[in-house]
Scaffold this active site. Sequence first.
Site, PDB file in Angstrom:
ATOM      1  N   LYS A 221      -1.176   3.642   2.438  1.00 38.39           N
ATOM      2  CA  LYS A 221      -2.160   2.767   3.078  1.00 38.39           C
ATOM      3  C   LYS A 221      -3.045   2.213   1.972  1.00 38.39           C
ATOM      4  O   LYS A 221      -3.509   2.957   1.102  1.00 38.39           O
ATOM      5  CB  LYS A 221      -2.997   3.527   4.105  1.00 38.39           C
TER       6      LYS A 221
ATOM      7  N   LYS B 247       1.804   9.236  18.573  1.00 43.33           N
ATOM      8  CA  LYS B 247       0.761  10.147  18.121  1.00 43.33           C
ATOM      9  C   LYS B 247       0.853  11.446  18.913  1.00 43.33           C
ATOM     10  O   LYS B 247       1.128  11.444  20.121  1.00 43.33           O
ATOM     11  CB  LYS B 247      -0.620   9.517  18.300  1.00 43.33           C
TER      12      LYS B 247
END
Length: 328
Positions: A246, A150
């Site tokens: 997702k 990240k």
Amino acid sequence: MDLLFAYQQWPYAETFRISRSAQANSELFTVYLRDGGLVGRGECGLLPQYGQGREDVEAALIAAAPLLAEGATRARIAAEIANSSARNALDSALWDLECRRAGQDIWQLVGVPRRAEIEVDLTISVNPTAKMRDDALAAFGRGFRILKLKAGQDEVLERVEAIAAACPSARLIVDANEAWDIDTLNRLAEPLRALGVELIEQPLHHKADDALAGYGGAIPLCADESCSSIADLDRLSRLYQAINIKLDKVGGLTPGLELQAAAHARGLKVMLGCSGPTSLGAAPAYVLGTLCDYVDLDGPALLLDDRAQPMAYEQGKLLCFDSGLWGG
């Protein structure tokens, strides 16, 4: 069918930090569909990046209850319930219930070959460089050979360089979660390529990513927040080389399978992603993950606790779920 649901907070083992937020808990809804003596289960999370919260999911589930009482199919739920997270939980519960009615497992019903394991990445949250390096080393020590890093706006190269040096054989993905602009992306792309980064995920905000027409880097780009349905693909295929599916974004396994096939038909790579699920939410995603090029299905690995009959990770592989958990 009777619908029951519960809102729950599942604590992360450590605070989960990305460029725009930090979470101590994963906020999830568990859905139960009861038909006589049979019960199907599903799960969904929240999508705050799209302005959706707990109340939105709860309202959508309440709206779905009378439809399900009338015997609504997955197709009707997809057509009449707007909230994609709620649709995911209901789609998953309907698949689970159908398996139990038919006495078949999910692999037989969807026609996808069962795989005993899938290689997955592990996410390294945004933290100071030393902490990210140590977390990457710990993940590597557990057998994870694909690391998703990240990234925010600060110290990106310093952090990636430290992790690349500590784990020289790891495959690296950088996920900016919309934190950059086009100038930042173009400035970072070549140094990141030199450090071994093979994919950059959602560098620009999903409402500003037309600027990617000006991207000149060699690292492929993956659309996450920008991709929520098949309708996005024509535009995205001009800007990205991969998409992240997702189940909470697209509305469940049923549309997820359709989106995966359509993306591959356009020559796009596909990543299977997740939003902090327990094993109950990861199980239907696993089915789709068997068809994907990248599998970011590490939600259960990041939580402090999990469901009964949890899915297991071994040496960077996620093992297939037991039918007692879901889909059988």
